[in-house]
Design an enzyme around this catalytic site. Structure first.
Site, mmCIF file in Angstrom:
data_model
loop_
_atom_site.group_PDB
_atom_site.id
_atom_site.type_symbol
_atom_site.label_atom_id
_atom_site.label_comp_id
_atom_site.label_asym_id
_atom_site.label_seq_id
_atom_site.Cartn_x
_atom_site.Cartn_y
_atom_site.Cartn_z
ATOM 1 C CE LYS A 182 -3.369 1.963 4.560
ATOM 2 N NZ LYS A 182 -2.427 0.972 4.048
ATOM 3 C CB SER A 201 -0.787 0.097 1.092
ATOM 4 O OG SER A 201 -0.260 0.093 2.470
#
Lengths: 167, 188
Positions: free
Chosen positions: A83, A40
């Site tokens: 993230k 990700s």
């Protein structure tokens, strides 16, 4: 004889407790080493990279937009996610995928942050589960340690226009 | 004179080494084992703070028992407020992940608590800032489980888990034996 063995055992236990507590404080309040897995955050962090995440700015509430953070997953607290912070509380963020023709926006509620992976096509992040509470953030990734050829600070977000500059 | 500075140095050394033992041990105990906190506000009346602000209760928060994020329905827990990370709130666990619950003034009348979340409510309905306002909270915000009231001395007691009879979940997954037919898409 017995007393000396007892004393040595007690001393050993005491040292273990002391160094265990020191290690806890260091990992909890200074920083820790994290191995990231998953696609990700590509290309900033690739699979099996080792990064150093510092805890100081999280405890002082100094997390800013554009920082990469390690946070507890909101649906499984035993799992961590890595993230990039795209919006802080009160910010207007874009919730649609880059390929969507309609842009939808929302505001980040109080005490929450909006997280997105750098790999917008292959990342489950706030666009699917919404903003997450600030307290789930564990630390800010400040240094990449492994692999050696990419040692150093982390690069800026490759996705222009996702992060709206603050006035 | 030399003896005196040597003595002073020894005192300083003893102080520094004691400091380096005491502070990490204290911090670790507060973080891992147990934490003591004063309860503010009326949201948990009558279980906590029955006399209001005149005699605030002090509770012992067991942090060791929540290290694996395991709580029961009816436990009183402290969580970090989702609206303000600098504040901790103390509430009763009403429903665990997967339970269906009838809400009191939330935007949806019936809610299924999502995976990894808790539904928490204060005992004093209407005077409590709880899941009926901000929705289910993530288990990662769990801070501790209130196990004892330790102050004032006449209220010293162990806190037993109890769900208010009218707030039982409508449909609950009794344990881990139930198969949940959710589509799990964790692609981290």
């Amino acid at each position: 004889m017995l007393y000396s063995v007892l004393g040595k055992t007690l001393g050993f236990v005491g040292f273990t407790i002391q160094y265990g507590c020191l290690a806890h404080c260091a990992f909890e309040y200074i920083g820790e080493f994290v191995m990231c897995s998953g696609p990700s955050m590509e290309p900033t962090i690739t699979n099996h990279d080792v990064v150093f995440s510092e805890r100081v700015s999280r405890h002082l509430y100094r997390i800013e937009k554009g920082d990469i953070v390690i946070a507890k997953s909101p649906f499984n607290p035993r799992m961590n996610i890595c993230k990039r912070v795209v919006g802080l509380e009160g910010d207007k963020v874009c919730t649609s995928r880059p390929s969507d023709s309609f842009k939808t926006h929302t505001f980040v509620p109080r005490g929450h942050v909006w997280l997105e992976g750098d790999n917008l096509h292959n990342s489950s992040d706030s666009r699917s589960y919404g903003p997450i509470p600030y307290a789930l953030i564990r630390g800010r990734v400040c240094l990449k340690l492994w692999p050696p050829h990419s040692f150093g600070a982390l690069s800026q977000s490759p996705n222009d226009g996702r992060i709206t500059p603050s006035e | 004179m030399a003896q005196k500075t040597g003595l002073g140095r020894r005192y300083i050394r003893a102080f520094v080494s004691g400091f380096f033992v005491a502070v990490p041990v204290t911090v670790t105990v507060l973080d891992r084992l147990a934490y003591v906190a004063r309860v503010d506000g009326a949201s948990m009346q009558p279980s906590l703070n029955p006399e209001g602000a005149s005699a605030p209760d002090v509770v012992l928060l067991n942090r060791w028992s929540v290290r694996n994020y395991q709580v029961q329905r009816g436990d009183i827990v402290s969580v970090v407020s989702p609206k303000n990370p600098k504040q901790k709130i103390i509430k009763r666990v009403i429903a665990l992940e997967g339970d269906f619950i009838k809400t009191l003034g939330y935007k949806n009348r019936y809610v299924r608590v999502p995976d990894g979340h808790l539904w928490i409510e204060g005992d004093h309905h209407g005077h409590s800032f709880d899941s009926n306002t901000f929705g289910p909270v993530s288990l990662g915000l769990l801070h501790g489980r209130a196990s004892h009231i330790i102050w004032p001395p006449n209220r010293w007691q162990k806190i037993k888990p109890s769900v208010p009879p009218d707030r039982r979940p409508l449909l609950s997954w009794g344990g881990s034996t139930e198969d949940e037919d959710d589509d799990d898409d964790d692609d981290e």
